[in-house]
Write an enzyme that holds these catalytic residues in place. Sequence first.
Site, PDB file in Angstrom:
ATOM      1  N   LEU A   1      -1.122  -3.563 -11.952  1.00  0.00           N
ATOM      2  CA  LEU A   1      -2.490  -3.928 -11.573  1.00  0.00           C
ATOM      3  C   LEU A   1      -3.480  -2.853 -12.010  1.00  0.00           C
ATOM      4  CD1 LEU A   1      -4.060  -6.134 -10.125  1.00  0.00           C
ATOM      5  CD2 LEU A   1      -3.660  -4.921  -7.974  1.00  0.00           C
TER       6      LEU A   1
ATOM      7  N   HIS B   1       3.796   3.604  -9.791  1.00  0.00           N
ATOM      8  CA  HIS B   1       2.691   4.114  -8.989  1.00  0.00           C
ATOM      9  C   HIS B   1       3.212   5.213  -8.058  1.00  0.00           C
ATOM     10  CE1 HIS B   1      -1.506   3.091  -8.221  1.00  0.00           C
ATOM     11  NE2 HIS B   1      -1.312   3.200  -6.912  1.00  0.00           N
TER      12      HIS B   1
ATOM     13  N   GLU C   1       1.116  -0.395 -10.295  1.00  0.00           N
ATOM     14  CA  GLU C   1       0.773   0.251 -11.558  1.00  0.00           C
ATOM     15  C   GLU C   1       0.389  -0.785 -12.616  1.00  0.00           C
ATOM     16  OE1 GLU C   1       0.075   4.000 -13.378  1.00  0.00           O
ATOM     17  OE2 GLU C   1       0.398   3.301 -11.321  1.00  0.00           O
TER      18      GLU C   1
ATOM     19  N   LEU D   1      -4.262   5.682  -0.981  1.00  0.00           N
ATOM     20  CA  LEU D   1      -4.449   4.798   0.160  1.00  0.00           C
ATOM     21  C   LEU D   1      -3.723   5.291   1.404  1.00  0.00           C
ATOM     22  CD1 LEU D   1      -5.885   1.888   0.319  1.00  0.00           C
ATOM     23  CD2 LEU D   1      -3.559   1.054   0.606  1.00  0.00           C
TER      24      LEU D   1
ATOM     25  N   SER E   1      -5.105   6.383  -7.619  1.00  0.00           N
ATOM     26  CA  SER E   1      -5.040   5.080  -6.963  1.00  0.00           C
ATOM     27  C   SER E   1      -6.372   4.766  -6.284  1.00  0.00           C
ATOM     28  CB  SER E   1      -3.871   5.080  -5.976  1.00  0.00           C
ATOM     29  OG  SER E   1      -3.600   3.784  -5.507  1.00  0.00           O
TER      30      SER E   1
END
Length: 619
Positions: A296, A325, A294, A105, A184
């Site tokens: 999620l 993450h 992470e 992202l 991600s």
Amino acid sequence: MAGKNRARGGTTGRSGRRTRRGLAVLAAALVLPFAAAQVPAPAQPTAAAAPATIRNVVWHSDRHVEVWVNSPAMGAPIQVRLLLARDWNTQPNAKFPVLYMLDGLRATDDDSGWIKETGAVDFFADKNVTTVLPVGGQASFYSDWLQPNNGKNYKWETFLTKELPPLLESQWRATSTRGIAGLSMGGTAAMFLAARNPDFAKFAASYSGFLTTTSTGMPQAIQLAMADAGGFDAEAMWGPPGSPQWEEHDPLYLADRLKGKSLYISSGTGASGKHDEGSEIPGVSTNMFGTGLETLSLITSQNFIGKLHELHIPATVNYRSAGTHTWPYWDFEMRQSWAQAASALGVPAAKPACVSGGAIDVVVAGNGWLGDCLTGEYRVPGGLAQDFRHGRVFYTPEGGAHPVAGRIGGGYQAAAGPQGGLGLPVGGEAPLPDGRGRFQPFQQGALYWTPETGAQMVRGAILAEWGRQGFEGGPAKYPVGPEVKTPNRDGAVQSFEGGPFYFSPATGAHRVEGLILGKYAELGFENSWLGFPAAPEFPLKDLGRYSRFEGGNIYWSPLSGAWAVRNGPIMDVWRDAGFENGRLGFPISDEFAIPGGSQQNFQHGFITVRDNRAELHGL
């Protein structure tokens, strides 16, 4: 939704911290089963009306390339990094499969996170695929957005699946066999791009991806993450939550379209792992943001895998017992998933056995930075070569063996390497006396490099004249571009920091600079009546200067400016009057038309030409 590792820092400001805390809390709270449903097959993106074109190419090494692509869909140049296949040099006529590696992202516009944050360059050096690393796309989910937002016109799906492949296949020796992997946000995209474009990829991998976009709380989590990453509005991407575009980019809804593809899905648990900084609570990381994301990822990945099982679609699954993450875990998954990617793309997972010998082995022994060999020795025009993880070694019986690597290795590749105009190296890379640049000599010239100018080849008459003027220590300084053929006349030009050198067989090599260069450009360079420069620039009185060309001269002084005088009647009369030292002084105009002839003005008079007869007129 790639969380930053600690070395890169976090969002500053109270509102940024509130957003990140809010997202972490929301992500951690979404530990519940996600419902799945089927939707009609999604609409495919519309192909761009015009083909993409390559704008610029920068070689970072002999197999690491920065390619700028003009994207009609996005209306902007897009950077793509290529890590060329292991056998790129040894098999110059071969084509290679492609593996796309998507960013997270917080993707930046300067470089791929895979290059900045992981060992991807070294890892893929011995892999026989061309690795494609798109640069940019912050918070884009690599999709075609419904409308521009925050200064971006994102049409990434069209770019990646429609515009880029033809360029890779026509200009970068790629086949149509492709895989796609991402971390991600990029993991989410890897799955839905493979599903929405059935012939695009044989392999798809998600590392800590979010493999549903529509289940309870997910649109809100995505909205918060996009706002935090760069102030983007998710509704500009797929419309308001609940609109069809959200489902059409949901890997869970598109799972049935992944039949027949080789799939790899991985995630950590969010618990503190070996790459995390632990807190006072055992198993809990200080990176709460990375923990929530992470967690999620794990839950959405588990639900996605459940859907694949329902559909009897096989997948390799790696749920790590710990890890947040962050980049070190994605570097690990890149390596773990390679054997499966290689099988799907039809290439060996391991490099072939190789050894070095003779003079090349002596060089390797003295230059440990070259690393391990990637190929055996192979023939090149005039000698032998062998590729290593961090460079190449070339050998000729006359010149011996010498390594070529790094940016100079990239410049050598840009100049067509052994097949180009430089020939083979005759010495090693060395620093220059000014402490700014480096150079390496070759049979037919040399490569010069600085951080500002890149690696540029200089050869032949231009190299000789540059050397006469003092090389990089002279007024020309460093080359800033390659030698190029002049388009309409038999000659060449090469740009330097202190002005370009022009060459033609009739005039030799000469440099043009400053305001004289400006006038030369105004008149059309070598395509004008001036033709090629025929002599170096010379000083004149009153700080003036002049340059001689085939068809005339350009004169400059601080008071008069730069003007051209054509060979012929006006030049002859001005010469007889003493040039700039005579009664007329310097020219203050170019020659211009008057009734029945032409005229040129000087500081203290003018010269007219009528019926091929020139007359001097003093003031």
